[in-house]
Write a protein that holds these residues in place. Structure first.
Motif, PDB file in Angstrom:
ATOM      1  N   PRO A 106       0.780  -0.982  -0.131  1.00 57.37           N
ATOM      2  CA  PRO A 106      -0.047  -0.023  -0.122  1.00 57.37           C
ATOM      3  C   PRO A 106       0.952   1.291   0.100  1.00 57.37           C
ATOM      4  CG  PRO A 106       0.025  -1.244   2.104  1.00 57.37           C
ATOM      5  CD  PRO A 106       0.546  -2.002   1.181  1.00 57.37           C
ATOM      6  N   THR A 107       0.376   2.222  -0.568  1.00 62.44           N
ATOM      7  CA  THR A 107       1.063   3.789  -0.652  1.00 62.44           C
ATOM      8  C   THR A 107       0.208   4.235   0.477  1.00 62.44           C
ATOM      9  OG1 THR A 107       1.585   3.468  -2.825  1.00 62.44           O
ATOM     10  CG2 THR A 107       1.158   5.791  -1.893  1.00 62.44           C
ATOM     11  N   VAL A 108       1.004   4.798   1.477  1.00 60.75           N
ATOM     12  CA  VAL A 108       0.262   5.659   2.639  1.00 60.75           C
ATOM     13  C   VAL A 108       0.767   7.060   2.300  1.00 60.75           C
ATOM     14  CG1 VAL A 108       0.492   5.925   4.976  1.00 60.75           C
ATOM     15  CG2 VAL A 108       0.528   3.520   4.060  1.00 60.75           C
TER      16      VAL A 108
ATOM     17  N   GLU B  66       4.742  10.368   1.768  1.00 59.63           N
ATOM     18  CA  GLU B  66       4.451  11.866   1.369  1.00 59.63           C
ATOM     19  C   GLU B  66       3.396  12.570   2.214  1.00 59.63           C
ATOM     20  OE1 GLU B  66       5.697  13.550  -1.350  1.00 59.63           O
ATOM     21  OE2 GLU B  66       6.926  12.139  -2.025  1.00 59.63           O
ATOM     22  N   LEU B  67       3.737  13.800   2.536  1.00 57.65           N
ATOM     23  CA  LEU B  67       2.827  14.789   3.063  1.00 57.65           C
ATOM     24  C   LEU B  67       2.088  15.548   2.067  1.00 57.65           C
ATOM     25  CD1 LEU B  67       2.102  16.135   5.788  1.00 57.65           C
ATOM     26  CD2 LEU B  67       3.818  17.907   5.067  1.00 57.65           C
ATOM     27  N   VAL B  68       0.825  15.361   1.886  1.00 54.37           N
ATOM     28  CA  VAL B  68      -0.081  15.950   0.987  1.00 54.37           C
ATOM     29  C   VAL B  68      -0.820  16.835   1.579  1.00 54.37           C
ATOM     30  CG1 VAL B  68       0.226  13.937  -0.314  1.00 54.37           C
ATOM     31  CG2 VAL B  68      -1.805  13.998   0.790  1.00 54.37           C
TER      32      VAL B  68
ATOM     33  N   VAL C 212      -8.567   7.142  -5.348  1.00 53.07           N
ATOM     34  CA  VAL C 212      -7.789   8.180  -5.037  1.00 53.07           C
ATOM     35  C   VAL C 212      -6.317   8.137  -5.669  1.00 53.07           C
ATOM     36  CG1 VAL C 212      -7.026   9.724  -3.110  1.00 53.07           C
ATOM     37  CG2 VAL C 212      -9.242   8.499  -2.927  1.00 53.07           C
ATOM     38  N   PHE C 213      -5.795   9.210  -6.166  1.00 52.20           N
ATOM     39  CA  PHE C 213      -4.751   9.417  -6.843  1.00 52.20           C
ATOM     40  C   PHE C 213      -4.040  10.738  -6.184  1.00 52.20           C
ATOM     41  CE2 PHE C 213      -6.994   6.925  -9.537  1.00 52.20           C
ATOM     42  CZ  PHE C 213      -6.274   5.978 -10.157  1.00 52.20           C
ATOM     43  N   MET C 214      -2.607  10.753  -6.028  1.00 54.68           N
ATOM     44  CA  MET C 214      -1.963  12.068  -5.837  1.00 54.68           C
ATOM     45  C   MET C 214      -1.217  12.399  -7.073  1.00 54.68           C
ATOM     46  SD  MET C 214       1.266  10.969  -3.324  1.00 54.68           S
ATOM     47  CE  MET C 214       1.948   9.613  -3.370  1.00 54.68           C
TER      48      MET C 214
ATOM     49  N   THR D  34       5.468  14.362  -9.955  1.00 53.18           N
ATOM     50  CA  THR D  34       6.111  14.745 -11.004  1.00 53.18           C
ATOM     51  C   THR D  34       6.141  13.574 -12.071  1.00 53.18           C
ATOM     52  OG1 THR D  34       8.258  14.109  -9.812  1.00 53.18           O
ATOM     53  CG2 THR D  34       7.731  16.388  -9.811  1.00 53.18           C
ATOM     54  N   ARG D  35       5.902  12.390 -11.883  1.00 54.72           N
ATOM     55  CA  ARG D  35       5.874  11.167 -12.725  1.00 54.72           C
ATOM     56  C   ARG D  35       4.612  10.969 -12.971  1.00 54.72           C
ATOM     57  NH1 ARG D  35      10.409   7.356 -10.251  1.00 54.72           N
ATOM     58  NH2 ARG D  35      12.453   8.669 -10.175  1.00 54.72           N
ATOM     59  N   GLY D  36       3.581  11.739 -12.773  1.00 56.99           N
ATOM     60  CA  GLY D  36       2.088  11.439 -13.043  1.00 56.99           C
ATOM     61  C   GLY D  36       1.562  10.806 -11.974  1.00 56.99           C
ATOM     62  N   PRO D  37      -0.033  10.417 -12.045  1.00 61.65           N
ATOM     63  CA  PRO D  37      -0.718  10.127 -10.907  1.00 61.65           C
ATOM     64  C   PRO D  37      -0.163   8.868 -10.303  1.00 61.65           C
ATOM     65  CG  PRO D  37      -2.036  10.589 -12.860  1.00 61.65           C
ATOM     66  CD  PRO D  37      -0.483  10.599 -13.438  1.00 61.65           C
ATOM     67  N   LYS D  38      -0.273   8.768  -9.001  1.00 54.41           N
ATOM     68  CA  LYS D  38       0.023   7.590  -8.257  1.00 54.41           C
ATOM     69  C   LYS D  38      -1.166   7.474  -7.332  1.00 54.41           C
ATOM     70  CE  LYS D  38       3.725   5.537  -5.181  1.00 54.41           C
ATOM     71  NZ  LYS D  38       3.721   4.350  -5.998  1.00 54.41           N
ATOM     72  N   ARG D  39      -1.567   5.932  -7.439  1.00 54.48           N
ATOM     73  CA  ARG D  39      -2.628   5.369  -6.523  1.00 54.48           C
ATOM     74  C   ARG D  39      -2.364   5.581  -5.042  1.00 54.48           C
ATOM     75  NH1 ARG D  39      -6.640   1.125  -7.304  1.00 54.48           N
ATOM     76  NH2 ARG D  39      -7.775   1.225  -5.330  1.00 54.48           N
ATOM     77  N   VAL D  40      -3.207   6.109  -4.298  1.00 54.47           N
ATOM     78  CA  VAL D  40      -3.104   6.170  -2.890  1.00 54.47           C
ATOM     79  C   VAL D  40      -4.073   5.130  -2.264  1.00 54.47           C
ATOM     80  CG1 VAL D  40      -3.443   7.485  -0.650  1.00 54.47           C
ATOM     81  CG2 VAL D  40      -2.405   8.633  -2.891  1.00 54.47           C
ATOM     82  N   ASP D  41      -3.596   4.359  -1.255  1.00 53.18           N
ATOM     83  CA  ASP D  41      -4.432   3.387  -0.592  1.00 53.18           C
ATOM     84  C   ASP D  41      -4.840   3.620   0.967  1.00 53.18           C
ATOM     85  OD1 ASP D  41      -3.867   1.327  -2.901  1.00 53.18           O
ATOM     86  OD2 ASP D  41      -1.812   1.619  -2.116  1.00 53.18           O
ATOM     87  N   VAL D  42      -4.031   4.330   1.486  1.00 51.52           N
ATOM     88  CA  VAL D  42      -4.140   4.786   3.066  1.00 51.52           C
ATOM     89  C   VAL D  42      -3.937   6.080   3.346  1.00 51.52           C
ATOM     90  CG1 VAL D  42      -3.665   4.308   5.444  1.00 51.52           C
ATOM     91  CG2 VAL D  42      -3.553   2.395   3.844  1.00 51.52           C
ATOM     92  N   ILE D  43      -4.907   7.003   3.780  1.00 48.31           N
ATOM     93  CA  ILE D  43      -4.704   8.251   4.190  1.00 48.31           C
ATOM     94  C   ILE D  43      -4.782   8.408   5.565  1.00 48.31           C
ATOM     95  CG2 ILE D  43      -5.522  10.752   3.860  1.00 48.31           C
ATOM     96  CD1 ILE D  43      -6.708   9.539   0.971  1.00 48.31           C
ATOM     97  N   TYR D  44      -3.564   8.604   6.231  1.00 49.65           N
ATOM     98  CA  TYR D  44      -3.525   9.190   7.593  1.00 49.65           C
ATOM     99  C   TYR D  44      -3.931  10.870   7.628  1.00 49.65           C
ATOM    100  CZ  TYR D  44      -1.534  10.330  12.399  1.00 49.65           C
ATOM    101  OH  TYR D  44      -1.449  10.741  13.702  1.00 49.65           O
ATOM    102  N   ARG D  45      -5.068  11.105   7.909  1.00 51.44           N
ATOM    103  CA  ARG D  45      -5.501  12.354   7.665  1.00 51.44           C
ATOM    104  C   ARG D  45      -5.803  13.164   9.157  1.00 51.44           C
ATOM    105  NH1 ARG D  45     -11.158  13.167   9.909  1.00 51.44           N
ATOM    106  NH2 ARG D  45     -12.233  11.074  10.466  1.00 51.44           N
TER     107      ARG D  45
END
Length: 477
Positions: free
Chosen positions: A221-223, A248-250, A262-264, A267-278
């Motif tokens: 997962p991407t967090v 990443e801090l977004v 959800v994508f972020m 610079t390399r294009g959209p990246k899928r996001v799996d977990v958001i520590y909001r």
């Protein structure tokens, strides 16, 4: 409950066993050295940018930047006390997660009449949008900060009590970590003289917890950490934790939703996001569902969340369990969901929505602490013994106008710990916020954030009200 429990010294003025080696060391330190170390700590904290913003501060309008004062004298907890605290925290947070799941699914505890249904269904923190929504592992509060206080018993011993549960976006863990780093830098010899349980692995445990609640089927997962931005009072912590976890801090504008995923933007294009520590409240997460004027969140986020394509940590709707009007029912939740007696006790609490409780509170305002059920940061409260007659009269009017908005508790004398203040070493009241992580397992680092009320006699430890922090040592056997 008696006042007067001192963490370092017993009734005979001798140091308690966990403090004896430290007290001998402290007695040998020239006071000039301690003042110099305090100045060094302040300089380093300022250089690193360990600050928080105080909103509506009298001196500076919006978001005045301040250092949280750091105290040089640690709070020390022996291993056997921590084991009991840890067991109680694990039990309590497990029950609270079961409760939140129940509220948004079967509502068995409401049907059983243990928690009044109207206190849930009419509560501002209840999110009907979450009814029937499945979340990974049925866990809602992945990061909980539970505020613990200690008061004296008639025999001179001390008992721990839970003052409140913070299950939405609890803050302060970065100060726990930075305080430990500072103590190791200033006083390295103390860490060779004591067996102090480490806390530096907290970011690893946090990342492990977040990865463990990724949507089903996601292997790697991407967090990300979602922050409201640099003007938020806890922005230092958001950036710090993202950096420590290597994620990443977004902000909201860095994210977008496509086909309920959800994508972020990178610079390399959209990246899928799996977990958001909001690190922002429910209301600001998605302008399509909650506040339409919010620019902090991401349109479509809740649709992706409901579809099971992203995990929000903590879950939407967790606030229903850290509302102060729900707090009195937590011991019953432990018994209802776990079939166990609570290990940690609540502070006795009066619900002002109850006619008899309200009558008692109005008759004893000068003796009680009265809090708003949604209040935080030490705001919106009355500390009766420290209030003027005019303040009590004004608060009485507020209470009568909206009694359901308040709870009241006895003025609990928080335990004191020796603290290095301008005049030297003096006792100051403290509390403790351990951080409980719930994922595949429930785990925590030993200790937590000890907050200290730096004003003499004050019981308000919140940083927004002038409080400071201490390093918290849990001694290993």
């Amino acid at each position: 409950m008696r006042s007067g429990f001192d963490e370092m010294h017993g009734g005979d003025a001798r140091a308690r066993p966990q403090y004896q080696a430290y007290e001998r060391w402290l007695a040998q330190q020239p006071v000039e050295t301690m003042y110099a170390r305090r100045e060094e700590a302040e300089l380093i904290f300022r250089r690193v940018g360990i600050t928080f913003a105080v909103y509506g501060d009298k001196d500076g309008g919006e978001g005045t930047e301040r250092l949280i004062p750091f105290d040089l004298i640690p709070r020390v907890i022996p291993a056997h006390e921590w084991r009991e605290l840890e067991a109680g925290l694990r039990q309590r947070v497990t029950a609270l997660n079961r409760f939140i799941h129940d509220v948004y699914h079967e509502q068995a505890i409401l049907k059983a009449g243990i928690v009044p249904a109207e206190q849930i269904l009419r509560n501002a923190q209840f999110r009907p949008e979450m009814m029937g929504v499945a979340v990974p592992k049925n866990i809602y509060s992945h990061i909980a900060g539970v505020d613990i206080v200690r008061a004296a018993n008639p025999d001179g011993s001390g008992s721990y009590y839970v003052l409140e549960d913070n299950l939405r976006v609890p803050s302060g863990v970065s100060y726990m970590l930075e305080n430990r780093k500072m103590m190791m830098r200033l006083f390295p010899e103390l860490f060779s003289q004591h067996r102090i349980a480490p806390v530096a692995h907290y970011p690893d445990l946090l990342l492990e917890t977040l990865r463990s609640v990724a949507p089903q089927g996601v292997v790697d997962p991407t967090v990300v950490v979602l922050t409201p931005g640099m003007y938020n009072s806890a922005y230092f912590e958001h950036a710090f934790l993202a950096q420590q976890m290597g994620v990443e801090l977004v902000q909201g504008q860095d994210l977008f939703v496509d086909k309920d995923c959800v994508f972020m933007r990178t610079t390399r294009g959209p990246k899928r996001v799996d977990v958001i520590y909001r690190r922002l409240d429910d209301d600001f997460l998605d302008p399509q569902v909650f506040r339409a004027d919010s620019t902090l969140g991401c349109p479509g986020l809740i649709a992706a969340y409901k579809a099971g394509n992203v995990t929000l940590s903590n879950a939407v709707g967790t606030g229903i369990a850290d509302d102060k009007s729900i707090y009195p029912y937590v011991p019953k939740m432990v018994e209802f969901y776990l079939g166990e007696k609570p290990i940690l006790n609540n502070v006795p609490t009066h619900l002002c929505r109850d006619k008899d409780d309200l009558s008692y509170v109005l008759d004893h305002l000068g003796e009680l602490v009265v809090k708003e059920v949604h209040g935080a940061g030490g705001y919106g409260m009355l500390v009766g013994p420290a209030a003027t007659q005019q303040e009590i009269a004004d608060f009485r009017a507020q209470l009568l106008a909206n009694p359901a908005n308040y709870i009241a508790q006895p003025t609990l004398s928080l335990s004191t710990c020796p603290t290095f203040v301008d005049s030297g070493i003096a006792p100051r009241h403290i509390d403790l916020r351990p951080f409980v992580l719930s994922g595949s397992t429930v785990q925590m680092v030993p200790g937590g954030l000890t907050r200290v009320a730096l004003k003499e006699g004050s019981l308000v430890v919140n940083s927004s009200q002038g409080g400071g922090t201490k390093d918290t040592w849990v001694l290993e056997d």
